[in-house]
Design a protein around this motif. Structure first.
Motif, PDB file in Angstrom:
ATOM      1  N   CYS A  54      -3.284  -7.817   5.892  1.00  0.00           N
ATOM      2  CA  CYS A  54      -2.163  -8.608   5.662  1.00  0.00           C
ATOM      3  C   CYS A  54      -0.829  -7.674   5.187  1.00  0.00           C
ATOM      4  CB  CYS A  54      -2.406  -9.387   4.434  1.00  0.00           C
ATOM      5  SG  CYS A  54      -2.805  -8.773   2.780  1.00  0.00           S
ATOM      6  N   GLY A  55      -1.090  -6.492   4.975  1.00  0.00           N
ATOM      7  CA  GLY A  55      -0.092  -5.518   4.528  1.00  0.00           C
ATOM      8  C   GLY A  55       0.259  -5.509   3.158  1.00  0.00           C
ATOM      9  N   LYS A  56      -0.585  -5.975   2.153  1.00  0.00           N
ATOM     10  CA  LYS A  56      -0.413  -5.922   0.958  1.00  0.00           C
ATOM     11  C   LYS A  56      -0.307  -4.400   0.465  1.00  0.00           C
ATOM     12  CE  LYS A  56      -2.197  -7.899  -3.474  1.00  0.00           C
ATOM     13  NZ  LYS A  56      -0.861  -8.235  -3.812  1.00  0.00           N
ATOM     14  N   ILE A  57       0.447  -3.997  -0.456  1.00  0.00           N
ATOM     15  CA  ILE A  57       0.807  -2.610  -1.086  1.00  0.00           C
ATOM     16  C   ILE A  57      -0.361  -2.664  -2.308  1.00  0.00           C
ATOM     17  CG2 ILE A  57       1.868  -0.994  -2.042  1.00  0.00           C
ATOM     18  CD1 ILE A  57       4.354  -2.418  -0.547  1.00  0.00           C
ATOM     19  N   ASN A  58      -1.290  -1.517  -2.407  1.00  0.00           N
ATOM     20  CA  ASN A  58      -1.895  -1.464  -3.559  1.00  0.00           C
ATOM     21  C   ASN A  58      -1.698   0.083  -3.990  1.00  0.00           C
ATOM     22  OD1 ASN A  58      -3.383  -2.127  -5.494  1.00  0.00           O
ATOM     23  ND2 ASN A  58      -5.380  -2.078  -4.432  1.00  0.00           N
ATOM     24  N   GLU A  59      -2.234   0.425  -5.226  1.00  0.00           N
ATOM     25  CA  GLU A  59      -2.237   1.562  -5.813  1.00  0.00           C
ATOM     26  C   GLU A  59      -3.176   2.658  -4.812  1.00  0.00           C
ATOM     27  OE1 GLU A  59      -4.074   1.402  -9.513  1.00  0.00           O
ATOM     28  OE2 GLU A  59      -2.570   0.620 -10.333  1.00  0.00           O
ATOM     29  N   ARG A  60      -2.557   3.829  -4.980  1.00  0.00           N
ATOM     30  CA  ARG A  60      -3.164   4.795  -4.176  1.00  0.00           C
ATOM     31  C   ARG A  60      -4.452   5.105  -4.451  1.00  0.00           C
ATOM     32  NH1 ARG A  60      -3.509   9.990  -6.921  1.00  0.00           N
ATOM     33  NH2 ARG A  60      -2.402   9.927  -8.693  1.00  0.00           N
ATOM     34  N   PHE A  61      -5.523   5.850  -3.424  1.00  0.00           N
ATOM     35  CA  PHE A  61      -6.818   5.926  -4.082  1.00  0.00           C
ATOM     36  C   PHE A  61      -7.010   7.061  -4.969  1.00  0.00           C
ATOM     37  CE2 PHE A  61      -8.203   4.572   0.703  1.00  0.00           C
ATOM     38  CZ  PHE A  61      -8.249   3.210   0.282  1.00  0.00           C
ATOM     39  N   LYS A  62      -8.053   6.873  -5.553  1.00  0.00           N
ATOM     40  CA  LYS A  62      -8.599   7.997  -6.387  1.00  0.00           C
ATOM     41  C   LYS A  62      -8.562   9.203  -5.542  1.00  0.00           C
ATOM     42  CE  LYS A  62      -9.820   5.856 -10.362  1.00  0.00           C
ATOM     43  NZ  LYS A  62      -9.032   4.887 -10.113  1.00  0.00           N
ATOM     44  N   GLU A  63      -8.271  10.593  -6.107  1.00  0.00           N
ATOM     45  CA  GLU A  63      -8.468  11.782  -5.602  1.00  0.00           C
ATOM     46  C   GLU A  63      -9.672  11.725  -4.615  1.00  0.00           C
ATOM     47  OE1 GLU A  63      -6.489  16.137  -6.506  1.00  0.00           O
ATOM     48  OE2 GLU A  63      -6.799  14.498  -8.053  1.00  0.00           O
ATOM     49  N   LYS A  68      10.056  -4.204  -5.637  1.00  0.00           N
ATOM     50  CA  LYS A  68      10.035  -5.482  -5.290  1.00  0.00           C
ATOM     51  C   LYS A  68       9.119  -5.898  -4.327  1.00  0.00           C
ATOM     52  CE  LYS A  68      14.606  -6.331  -6.761  1.00  0.00           C
ATOM     53  NZ  LYS A  68      15.944  -6.407  -6.437  1.00  0.00           N
ATOM     54  N   GLU A  69       9.028  -5.054  -3.192  1.00  0.00           N
ATOM     55  CA  GLU A  69       8.309  -5.533  -1.999  1.00  0.00           C
ATOM     56  C   GLU A  69       6.810  -5.530  -2.280  1.00  0.00           C
ATOM     57  OE1 GLU A  69       9.610  -6.173   1.116  1.00  0.00           O
ATOM     58  OE2 GLU A  69      11.760  -5.729   0.394  1.00  0.00           O
ATOM     59  N   LYS A  70       5.771  -6.490  -1.935  1.00  0.00           N
ATOM     60  CA  LYS A  70       4.473  -6.403  -2.265  1.00  0.00           C
ATOM     61  C   LYS A  70       3.799  -6.178  -1.091  1.00  0.00           C
ATOM     62  CE  LYS A  70       4.780  -7.414  -6.731  1.00  0.00           C
ATOM     63  NZ  LYS A  70       5.769  -6.584  -6.993  1.00  0.00           N
ATOM     64  N   TYR A  71       4.659  -6.214   0.229  1.00  0.00           N
ATOM     65  CA  TYR A  71       3.801  -6.083   1.444  1.00  0.00           C
ATOM     66  C   TYR A  71       4.451  -5.334   2.383  1.00  0.00           C
ATOM     67  CZ  TYR A  71       1.121 -10.261   0.184  1.00  0.00           C
ATOM     68  OH  TYR A  71       0.350 -11.142  -0.524  1.00  0.00           O
ATOM     69  N   VAL A  72       3.681  -4.443   3.186  1.00  0.00           N
ATOM     70  CA  VAL A  72       4.599  -3.592   4.167  1.00  0.00           C
ATOM     71  C   VAL A  72       4.424  -4.261   5.440  1.00  0.00           C
ATOM     72  CG1 VAL A  72       3.924  -1.342   3.167  1.00  0.00           C
ATOM     73  CG2 VAL A  72       2.192  -2.461   4.926  1.00  0.00           C
ATOM     74  N   ASP A  73       5.462  -4.154   6.363  1.00  0.00           N
ATOM     75  CA  ASP A  73       5.687  -4.740   7.621  1.00  0.00           C
ATOM     76  C   ASP A  73       4.644  -3.813   8.385  1.00  0.00           C
ATOM     77  OD1 ASP A  73       6.165  -5.936  10.026  1.00  0.00           O
ATOM     78  OD2 ASP A  73       8.316  -5.300   9.659  1.00  0.00           O
ATOM     79  N   LEU A  74       3.527  -4.850   8.742  1.00  0.00           N
ATOM     80  CA  LEU A  74       2.652  -3.979   9.580  1.00  0.00           C
ATOM     81  C   LEU A  74       2.850  -3.602  10.866  1.00  0.00           C
ATOM     82  CD1 LEU A  74      -0.561  -6.153   8.859  1.00  0.00           C
ATOM     83  CD2 LEU A  74      -0.259  -3.998   8.127  1.00  0.00           C
ATOM     84  N   GLU A  75       3.924  -4.296  11.453  1.00  0.00           N
ATOM     85  CA  GLU A  75       4.422  -3.906  12.841  1.00  0.00           C
ATOM     86  C   GLU A  75       5.034  -2.546  12.771  1.00  0.00           C
ATOM     87  OE1 GLU A  75       6.703  -6.971  14.643  1.00  0.00           O
ATOM     88  OE2 GLU A  75       5.088  -8.331  13.991  1.00  0.00           O
ATOM     89  N   GLN A  76       5.367  -1.936  11.646  1.00  0.00           N
ATOM     90  CA  GLN A  76       6.080  -0.838  11.561  1.00  0.00           C
ATOM     91  C   GLN A  76       5.179   0.495  11.863  1.00  0.00           C
ATOM     92  OE1 GLN A  76       7.644  -0.054   7.838  1.00  0.00           O
ATOM     93  NE2 GLN A  76       9.214  -1.552   7.887  1.00  0.00           N
ATOM     94  N   ASN A  77       3.837   0.013  11.722  1.00  0.00           N
ATOM     95  CA  ASN A  77       2.646   1.084  12.005  1.00  0.00           C
ATOM     96  C   ASN A  77       2.316   0.911  13.208  1.00  0.00           C
ATOM     97  OD1 ASN A  77       0.834   2.972  11.634  1.00  0.00           O
ATOM     98  ND2 ASN A  77      -0.689   1.284  11.031  1.00  0.00           N
ATOM     99  N   CYS A  78       3.012   1.979  14.438  1.00  0.00           N
ATOM    100  CA  CYS A  78       2.478   1.834  15.717  1.00  0.00           C
ATOM    101  C   CYS A  78       1.152   2.782  15.513  1.00  0.00           C
ATOM    102  CB  CYS A  78       3.303   2.759  16.481  1.00  0.00           C
ATOM    103  SG  CYS A  78       3.054   4.716  16.298  1.00  0.00           S
TER     104      CYS A  78
END
Ligand SMILES: [Zn+2]
Length: 133
Positions: free
Chosen positions: A59-68, A114-124
């Motif tokens: 769905c493109g939801k943005i989350n925190e980065r992974f642990k190292e 503000k944005e909670k989602y990325v646009d998945l179509e941006q990811n070729c």
């Protein structure tokens, strides 16, 4: 003879666009690492920042980065020796982008707060420009 053309006073707007986002409703978020670029304004100047995040591939939801230990970015936080002892510093945006933009998908959002989602179509697909080395 005067012909009165009747002008419809209320044009029914039947074509109301249903702009329902096509998020897949029920799923377990599946997060993958990515970089997100966003603009920020500082002292009247707009900068392009790059940050390390994760996104749900469905769905493109943005989350925190992974642990190292889970991240492919091993040098995100580094120790720097200073006069007052060891300090931790993050990799710079430029360096992050330079080193990892061919390893991680890169998305762009206008406002990371503000944005909670990325646009998945941006990811070729990361394979789409797989030039051999
Ligand atoms: Zn999801």
């Amino acid at each position: 003879m005067i012909q009165e053309n009747e002008i419809p006073k209320y044009l029914k707007s039947t074509g109301s666009d249903i702009s329902k986002s096509n998020r897949k409703s029920k799923h377990k978020h599946h997060y993958e690492e990515c970089m997100i670029q966003y603009k920020s304004t500082f002292a009247g100047k707009t900068h392009l920042n790059t940050g390390l995040y994760t996104y749900c591939t469905i769905c493109g939801k943005i989350n925190e980065r992974f642990k190292e230990n889970k991240s492919i970015v091993k040098d995100y936080i580094r120790t720097v020796d200073t006069q007052i002892g060891k300090c931790y510093s993050c990799i710079s945006d430029e360096e992050l982008y330079e080193k990892y933009h061919d390893k991680l998908p890169v998305f762009f959002v206008d406002d990371i707060y503000k944005e909670k989602y990325v646009d998945l179509e941006q990811n070729c697909n990361s394979d789409c420009n797989s030039e051999g080395e």
